[in-house]
Every structure is written in structure tokens, then in C-alpha cells.
Design a protein around this motif. Structure first.
Motif, mmCIF file in Angstrom:
data_model
loop_
_atom_site.group_PDB
_atom_site.id
_atom_site.type_symbol
_atom_site.label_atom_id
_atom_site.label_comp_id
_atom_site.label_asym_id
_atom_site.label_seq_id
_atom_site.Cartn_x
_atom_site.Cartn_y
_atom_site.Cartn_z
ATOM 1 N N ASN A 391 7.348 -5.176 2.363
ATOM 2 C CA ASN A 391 5.933 -5.111 2.704
ATOM 3 C C ASN A 391 5.022 -5.631 1.593
ATOM 4 O O ASN A 391 3.828 -5.348 1.586
ATOM 5 C CB ASN A 391 5.543 -3.665 3.040
ATOM 6 C CG ASN A 391 6.121 -2.670 2.053
ATOM 7 O OD1 ASN A 391 6.102 -2.901 0.856
ATOM 8 N ND2 ASN A 391 6.655 -1.568 2.559
ATOM 9 N N PRO A 429 2.275 -2.750 -3.200
ATOM 10 C CA PRO A 429 1.944 -2.791 -1.776
ATOM 11 C C PRO A 429 1.344 -1.451 -1.328
ATOM 12 O O PRO A 429 1.818 -0.385 -1.734
ATOM 13 C CB PRO A 429 3.288 -3.045 -1.084
ATOM 14 C CG PRO A 429 4.188 -3.565 -2.165
ATOM 15 C CD PRO A 429 3.718 -2.934 -3.426
ATOM 16 N N ARG A 430 0.291 -1.501 -0.522
ATOM 17 C CA ARG A 430 -0.312 -0.267 -0.014
ATOM 18 C C ARG A 430 0.724 0.546 0.760
ATOM 19 O O ARG A 430 0.748 1.774 0.690
ATOM 20 C CB ARG A 430 -1.498 -0.621 0.889
ATOM 21 C CG ARG A 430 -2.021 0.520 1.757
ATOM 22 C CD ARG A 430 -2.566 1.662 0.921
ATOM 23 N NE ARG A 430 -2.836 2.829 1.763
ATOM 24 C CZ ARG A 430 -4.007 3.067 2.363
ATOM 25 N NH1 ARG A 430 -5.009 2.200 2.220
ATOM 26 N NH2 ARG A 430 -4.171 4.143 3.085
ATOM 27 N N ARG A 431 1.598 -0.127 1.475
ATOM 28 C CA ARG A 431 2.603 0.577 2.267
ATOM 29 C C ARG A 431 3.538 1.396 1.372
ATOM 30 O O ARG A 431 3.991 2.477 1.756
ATOM 31 C CB ARG A 431 3.407 -0.431 3.086
ATOM 32 C CG ARG A 431 4.486 0.175 3.956
ATOM 33 C CD ARG A 431 3.911 1.087 5.035
ATOM 34 N NE ARG A 431 4.963 1.682 5.828
ATOM 35 C CZ ARG A 431 5.519 1.102 6.897
ATOM 36 N NH1 ARG A 431 5.099 -0.103 7.285
ATOM 37 N NH2 ARG A 431 6.464 1.717 7.575
ATOM 38 N N THR A 432 3.817 0.907 0.191
ATOM 39 C CA THR A 432 4.671 1.646 -0.742
ATOM 40 C C THR A 432 4.001 2.941 -1.183
ATOM 41 O O THR A 432 4.648 3.993 -1.259
ATOM 42 C CB THR A 432 4.993 0.785 -1.972
ATOM 43 O OG1 THR A 432 5.682 -0.394 -1.555
ATOM 44 C CG2 THR A 432 5.855 1.541 -2.964
ATOM 45 N N ASP A 434 1.824 4.574 0.574
ATOM 46 C CA ASP A 434 1.882 5.447 1.748
ATOM 47 C C ASP A 434 3.219 6.184 1.804
ATOM 48 O O ASP A 434 3.266 7.407 2.020
ATOM 49 C CB ASP A 434 1.705 4.620 3.025
ATOM 50 C CG ASP A 434 0.295 4.059 3.169
ATOM 51 O OD1 ASP A 434 -0.597 4.530 2.443
ATOM 52 O OD2 ASP A 434 0.102 3.154 4.001
ATOM 53 N N ASP A 435 4.307 5.446 1.640
ATOM 54 C CA ASP A 435 5.633 6.046 1.721
ATOM 55 C C ASP A 435 5.840 7.094 0.631
ATOM 56 O O ASP A 435 6.440 8.155 0.873
ATOM 57 C CB ASP A 435 6.711 4.967 1.621
ATOM 58 C CG ASP A 435 6.701 4.021 2.820
ATOM 59 O OD1 ASP A 435 6.124 4.386 3.854
ATOM 60 O OD2 ASP A 435 7.241 2.907 2.699
ATOM 61 N N LEU A 465 -1.576 10.773 4.708
ATOM 62 C CA LEU A 465 -2.117 9.409 4.781
ATOM 63 C C LEU A 465 -3.634 9.423 4.852
ATOM 64 O O LEU A 465 -4.298 8.544 4.292
ATOM 65 C CB LEU A 465 -1.526 8.688 5.992
ATOM 66 C CG LEU A 465 -0.032 8.366 5.910
ATOM 67 C CD1 LEU A 465 0.463 7.769 7.226
ATOM 68 C CD2 LEU A 465 0.259 7.412 4.758
ATOM 69 N N ASP A 469 -5.960 7.646 2.100
ATOM 70 C CA ASP A 469 -6.902 6.610 2.516
ATOM 71 C C ASP A 469 -8.306 6.918 2.000
ATOM 72 O O ASP A 469 -9.013 6.029 1.498
ATOM 73 C CB ASP A 469 -6.902 6.503 4.034
ATOM 74 C CG ASP A 469 -7.688 5.298 4.509
ATOM 75 O OD1 ASP A 469 -7.239 4.163 4.236
ATOM 76 O OD2 ASP A 469 -8.760 5.482 5.129
ATOM 77 N N GLY A 486 -3.192 -6.099 1.706
ATOM 78 C CA GLY A 486 -2.145 -5.090 1.681
ATOM 79 C C GLY A 486 -1.653 -4.718 0.301
ATOM 80 O O GLY A 486 -0.705 -3.939 0.176
#
Length: 525
Positions: A391, A429-432, A434-435, A465, A469, A486
């Protein structure tokens, strides 16, 4: 008459050569015994074994050395409960081996080898009939391991170890193992402080019809180590693995007590919060082109070391990671302190000592012996950390150093913190994020897996989340970080007790709260 004189002269010459060779062999035997005694002393100092018996029988041309070892049960006791039932009894076994020492100056002469040496030492391990029958299934008539130690005249030598290849298959169970052999060569100097190592295996493949498969190789390890003037070992070491593959078809539950492993190695109790548990689901894992390298050098009385770790790709099911590049340095480490600290910690007795008492001894030793490390301005540098992820891309560079530390700073936590200089740039990565936040939230709210009523994981995830955010949006608005395509990026500097994030000063607990959060540095001055 002349012919008879020649015969007498030839006979005398042969007799003289034999006498000289016999004398040389006896002298070589004495020196070989000294070398092997030093090797045995090093072995007896290892914490993993205890010497049950040791006998050296010296002859004129050949000697034998027989040693019996047993595992140190007190050392392994904390970890025994984690071992499989069929492995635990092995700790009670006696390891018995015999060195056959053929003396120089030409110890391999009977085999047609003319290389001079103090001695040629071959090792034979004693095994039960049951063990021999088991190993014969794999290796056949070949010895499962061959160890040859060539002792040089200068006190050093060359040790070689080989394990032959085998191809084993059980038709009924569907298990197929292919081992392509192993070789190890250690070229060591007198005193064993300087040595070169070369170990390699072409690979190993295990296929189990109902369980899955495992593959490894080719693998090679190289090292070139020598002592520095401070006593710290200098040189290089490098490991390369071409590929690792793991494919398991069944779910496998796991519970790893890392706290017990830490206690086994350090005798320090760290609690159970680091113990991972869960289930390995059916998965495919593949790692390609793994490599690490460590280089240690010396400048005056200071040590610099640099480590690199990288791989080409790492695949976990349909998730592909890589390449990875990690380059880290530790610089300006006071060499004499490192040596003194290592010797002092190694001399602390661990058997039968209460963990709390042992922990305090470690801390006291570090405080009394390790402070010169801090007083000599050490520096840790992350030259590069890069990882391509499914991601996005993760990047980190930075450094951490101590400047002007004195012993009195330990009595003043604020003064101690102000000695640190830290710089870092981070891009994730923002997704990282989040996880990571979701995983941490689940750990906080699902501590008891046996409870009848479990919280909703979906609700936990949504709450985590949402909070993340909100926080990221606030920090972005205040200028502490940026978000773009991202990716989340920031940079910070901590120097002279002052913290700035993207050139925005952040008030710290010991500072007066006269800086408005998010206020630019120029406006605060």
C-alpha cells in the motif's frame, strides 16, 4: 668394500631420518596437546554444557582425547516446558566424542598427504545403536558428520566440518526430504582470537503431502574476524540466502513464551506481555535474496560498526513486500569500556540466583562499568530504511547521539534528556498506520481470549480508525505532518532540550507552556 660402506651409510641415513622424524613427531605431539588443551578450556567455559569427563592419552605418533559432555540443565530449565516431549529427554543424554590425534610433522603421510602440520585430528562421535540405525536411513553407510582439525606449527590451524547430502522419501506418509549437504571451514590463528569462517549449504527441501513444504538455499556465511588494539573483535561477517519458501496447508496454533526465552539468555524477567499467541493459517511465504552484512572497525580507542540488511522480495500469500534496504551505524563507541563491560557481565554467576537479585546485578554493572560509553559521545545513525509495501513505501533516516554527558546528569532526568541530539525524517503509508493502530487497539480490549463475552472487533476497529483520523487531521492542520497520495510524512529535530516538528516548536513538560500548539517557530521567537 665400497658397496658395503654405501649400504652402511644409506642405512645410517635412513636410521637418522627415522630418529629425527620420531623426535619431531614426539615434539609435535607435545605441542598438539597444548593446543587441544586450550581448545578444551574454551569448550568447558561455554554455559550450555558441563564436562562430565575428559581423558587425554598421549602416544609417540598417535594420541587420543575422549570427552563426555552433558547439557547444563539449570540453564535450560526455564525453557524445558516449551520443548516437545520427544526432545526434552535429549537433555539427559551424554555427548561423547573421541579425537584421534596423529602427530606431525607429516601427519597425513599414510594417506598420501604431504602437508606439514603439528597434528591431524579426526573426531568420532559415539552413538547408540538406535541412533545409528535412524541416521543410516538418511546417510546410508556414510558418516553423518566428519570433523577434521589440522593443527599448524604456529599454533593456529584449520577446522573443517562436512555433512553429506541425502535424499530420503517415505512413500506411505508422503514425506520427501532432500538435503544437499553442508560444509564449514574455520581458518584460525594462534590464540583463537583471529579466524576466518566459510560455511555453506546448497539447500534443503521438505515436502509433506498433507502438511505442506519447506525449502531453503543456497545459503552461505562468511566472516573474517581479528582482535583490535582495544580488545574488541573487528572485521566483517556476511550471510546470504538465495531463497526461503514455506507453504503450509493446515492451521497451526502457536503460543511462544518469549519472556522465558529472554530469561534463558539474560536471566532477566520481562513479564508475559511480549508472548505472542494465535494461529498460523494456511499460507504461502516466499523470501528471495536475503543478505546481511556487519562491518566493525576501530579508530584510536573508538569502535564504529555498520550493519546492512536487505532482501529482494517477501511474499505472504497475495501480499508482496520488497525490496527492503536497512543500513544502520553505531559510531564512536568506547572500545575499552565495551571489553570491560562484556567481561564483567560474563563473570556474573547466573545459576541458582534469584531473578530479582540477578537483574539488579546487571543494572549495577551497567551503571558502574558502562558509563564511559555515554561520556564519549556515542552516535546511532539510520543511514537508510526503505521498504516497498503493498500500500505504499516506508522511508526513515535519522540519527541519535549524546553530547557532553557527565555522570551527574543521571541525578537530573531533565539534564540527561537535554544531552540527546535527535533528527529523523519519516514517510509511511497511511494504511500502515491504520493497521498498527487497529492491532494495538485489539490488544488493549481483547486481553482475555477465554472470556465468554468478547467485544466486537468491528466496533474496536472503527473506534480506533476514527480516533486516528481525527488526530492526523488535527496534526496536518497544525503543520506537524503532511498527507499526500496515501502517504504520511513528517520530520523532527530534538536539540539542546528543544523539540521541533517540521520547524514547529513543541512545548515539552519541563518548558514553560508559552508556545501555542502549532505556532510556527518564527512566530514563537
Amino acid at each position: 668394500m665400497l658397496k658395503k660402506q654405501r649400504l652402511i651409510l644409506a642405512g645410517a641415513s635412513v636410521a637418522g631420518v627415522l630418529v629425527l622424524y620420531g623426535a619431531a613427531a614426539y615434539w609435535s605431539g607435545l605441542k598438539a596437546e597444548e593446543t587441544l588443551a586450550e581448545q578444551h578450556k574454551m569448550l568447558s567455559q561455554l554455559p550450555f554444557f558441563k564436562v562430565k569427563s575428559h581423558v587425554y592419552e598421549r602416544g609417540w605418533f598417535t594420541s587420543t582425547e575422549t570427552t563426555e559432555l552433558v547439557f547444563n540443565r539449570k540453564l535450560f530449565a526455564p525453557y524445558e516446558s516449551l520443548m516437545p516431549d520427544n526432545v526434552r529427554p535429549l537433555l539427559n543424554r551424554t555427548i561423547r566424542y573421541t579425537h584421534t590425534v596423529r602427530h606431525g610433522p607429516l601427519p597425513g603421510l599414510t594417506e598420501g598427504h604431504f602437508q606439514p602440520a603439528r597434528a591431524l585430528v579426526t573426531t568420532e562421535f559415539s552413538m547408540s545403536d538406535e541412533t545409528r540405525r535412524t541416521l543410516a536411513k538418511f546417510f546410508g553407510d556414510q558418516p553423518p558428520i566428519t570433523v577434521v582439525n589440522r593443527l599448524g606449527f604456529g599454533g593456529g590451524g584449520e577446522l573443517s566440518v562436512t555433512v553429506p547430502a541425502f535424499d530420503y522419501e517415505e512413500t506411505l506418509s508422503g514425506v520427501h526430504m532432500k538435503w544437499q549437504g553442508f560444509t564449514l571451514k574455520v581458518d584460525y590463528a594462534s590464540g583463537y582470537q583471529e579466524y576466518k569462517t566459510d560455511a555453506s549449504t546448497p539447500g534443503f527441501v521438505l515436502q509433506a503431502a498433507t502438511k505442506g513444504s519447506l525449502s531453503l538455499g543456497p545459503l552461505r556465511y562468511l566472516s573474517d574476524i581479528r582482535p583490535g588494539t582495544t580488545g574488541v573483535k573487528l572485521g566483517t561477517s556476511e550471510l546470504t540466502v538465495d531463497a526461503v519458501g514455506l507453504n503450509w496447508k493446515e492451521a497451526v496454533p502457536y503460543s511462544i513464551k518469549l519472556n522465558e526465552l529472554v530469561f534463558l539468555l539474560t536471566r532477566m524477567r520481562v513479564g508475559e506481555f511480549i508472548n505472542p499467541s494465535g494461529e498460523l493459517r494456511p499460507s504461502n511465504v516466499a523470501l528471495k535474496k536475503l543478505r546481511y552484512q556487519i562491518v566493525t572497525s576501530e579508530q584510536d580507542s573508538f569502535i564504529n560498526t555498520r550493519g546492512k540488511l536487505d532482501f529482494e522480495t517477501f511474499r505472504y500469500n497475495d501480499q508482496l513486500y520488497g525490496p527492503l534496504r536497512l543500513d544502520v551505524s553505531a559510531n564512536h563507541l568506547h572500545g575499552p569500556t565495551l571489553v570491560r563491560l562484556d567481561k564483567t557481565i560474563s563473570a556474573i554467576p547466573v545459576e541458582g540466583v534469584d531473578p530479582a537479585v540477578l537483574r539488579q546485578r546487571y543494572l549495577d554493572t551497567i551503571k558502574t562499568e558502562g558509563l564511559p560509553l555515554l561520556e564519549n559521545n556515542p552516535r546511532l545513525v539510520i543511514n537508510e530504511l526503505y521498504l516497498k509495501m503493498p500500500n505504499g513505501e516506508a522511508r526513515l533516516t535519522g540519527n541519535l547521539g549524546l553530547q557532553g554527558f557527565t555522570r551527574s546528569d543521571l541525578d537530573n532526568p531533565t539534564a540527561f534528556l537535554k544531552r540527546f541530539n535527535v533528527e529523523a525524517k519519516v514517510d509511511l503509508p497511511r494504511r500502515t498506520l491504520d493497521d498498527l493502530v487497529v492491532a494495538q487497539a485489539r490488544n488493549l480490549f481483547t486481553v482475555d481470549a477465554s472470556a465468554e463475552e468478547q467485544p466486537s472487533l468491528e466496533e474496536i476497529d472503527n473506534l480506533a480508525l476514527s480516533l486516528l483520523d481525527t488526530q492526523l487531521a488535527q496534526w496536518t492542520e497544525q503543520g506537524y505532518l503532511t498527507q499526500n497520495q496515501g502517504q504520511v510524512a513528517t520530520e523532527f529535530v530534538f536539540r539542546n532540550g528543544e523539540l521541533r516538528v517540521r520547524n514547529h516548536k513543541v512545548a515539552l513538560p519541563w518548558e514553560e507552556a508559552d508556545i501555542t500548539p502549532g505556532e510556527p517557530a518564527s512566530a514563537a521567537q
